[in-house]
Design a protein around this motif. Structure first.
Motif, short mmCIF file in Angstrom:
data_model
loop_
_atom_site.label_atom_id
_atom_site.label_comp_id
_atom_site.label_asym_id
_atom_site.label_seq_id
_atom_site.Cartn_x
_atom_site.Cartn_y
_atom_site.Cartn_z
N GLU A 172 23.95 54.92 45.52
CA GLU A 172 22.78 55.30 46.32
C GLU A 172 22.11 54.08 46.94
O GLU A 172 21.68 54.12 48.10
CB GLU A 172 21.77 56.06 45.45
CG GLU A 172 22.21 57.47 45.13
CD GLU A 172 21.13 58.22 44.36
OE1 GLU A 172 19.94 57.89 44.50
OE2 GLU A 172 21.50 59.14 43.62
N ALA A 173 22.04 52.99 46.19
CA ALA A 173 21.41 51.77 46.71
C ALA A 173 22.22 51.21 47.88
O ALA A 173 21.65 50.77 48.89
CB ALA A 173 21.29 50.73 45.60
N ALA A 174 23.56 51.22 47.76
CA ALA A 174 24.41 50.73 48.85
C ALA A 174 24.25 51.59 50.09
O ALA A 174 24.19 51.07 51.21
CB ALA A 174 25.86 50.70 48.38
N ARG A 175 24.17 52.90 49.91
CA ARG A 175 24.00 53.79 51.05
C ARG A 175 22.67 53.55 51.73
O ARG A 175 22.58 53.49 52.96
CB ARG A 175 24.09 55.25 50.59
CG ARG A 175 23.95 56.25 51.71
CD ARG A 175 24.19 57.67 51.20
NE ARG A 175 24.17 58.60 52.29
CZ ARG A 175 23.07 59.22 52.76
NH1 ARG A 175 21.91 59.00 52.20
NH2 ARG A 175 23.15 60.07 53.77
N ALA A 176 21.61 53.41 50.94
CA ALA A 176 20.29 53.14 51.50
C ALA A 176 20.30 51.82 52.27
O ALA A 176 19.68 51.70 53.34
CB ALA A 176 19.24 53.12 50.40
N GLU A 177 21.00 50.84 51.75
CA GLU A 177 21.09 49.53 52.42
C GLU A 177 21.81 49.65 53.76
O GLU A 177 21.39 49.07 54.77
CB GLU A 177 21.81 48.54 51.50
CG GLU A 177 21.71 47.11 51.93
CD GLU A 177 20.30 46.57 51.81
OE1 GLU A 177 19.95 45.70 52.64
OE2 GLU A 177 19.56 47.00 50.92
N ARG A 178 22.91 50.41 53.79
CA ARG A 178 23.66 50.61 55.04
C ARG A 178 22.80 51.32 56.07
O ARG A 178 22.77 50.94 57.25
CB ARG A 178 24.93 51.42 54.78
CG ARG A 178 26.05 50.66 54.10
CD ARG A 178 27.36 51.44 54.17
NE ARG A 178 27.26 52.82 53.75
CZ ARG A 178 27.44 53.28 52.51
NH1 ARG A 178 27.74 52.43 51.54
NH2 ARG A 178 27.35 54.56 52.23
#
Length: 113
Positions: free
Chosen positions: A26-32
């Motif tokens: 979820e953190a990686a998706r939010a960053e993208r």
């Protein structure tokens, strides 16, 4: 008996999964998504060539009146009735196909009761 979703071991395992597996995803998706939005915001806005103070040219007036004439050409159409229909149309229910298979009746046994 089955283990309840309120059991402490089940809750601990779910918390561990959220922390170690789903959290980083979820953190990686939010960053993208954040990076993509920042890139979109950094782009300059396109300039419009339309100026509101200029009078339209003769060519645009002719095409505008032609479009209006074709859009307003409803003289041949029936006028809409203002009264609601007192009789409502009944909706026909769909009936399934009847079977084409016909079983033969038994003669003498059929008539006996």
């Amino acid at each position: 008996m089955a283990k309840s979703s309120r059991a402490s071991t089940i809750k601990k395992n779910n918390q561990r999964l959220k922390k170690n597996v789903f959290g980083p995803v979820e953190a990686a998706r939010a960053e993208r998504l954040s990076a993509k939005l920042l890139a979109l915001a950094a782009q300059p806005k396109p300039q419009r060539d339309v100026e509101m103070n200029e009078a339209p040219t003769d060519e645009s007036k002719d095409t505008a009146t032609e479009k209006m004439d074709t859009a307003m050409d409803v003289d041949g159409a029936k006028p809409a009735s203002k009264k609601p229909n007192s009789k409502r149309k009944r909706v026909e229910k769909r009936r399934g196909k009847k079977s084409s298979i016909v079983f033969p009746t038994r003669g003498p046994k059929r008539n006996k009761k």
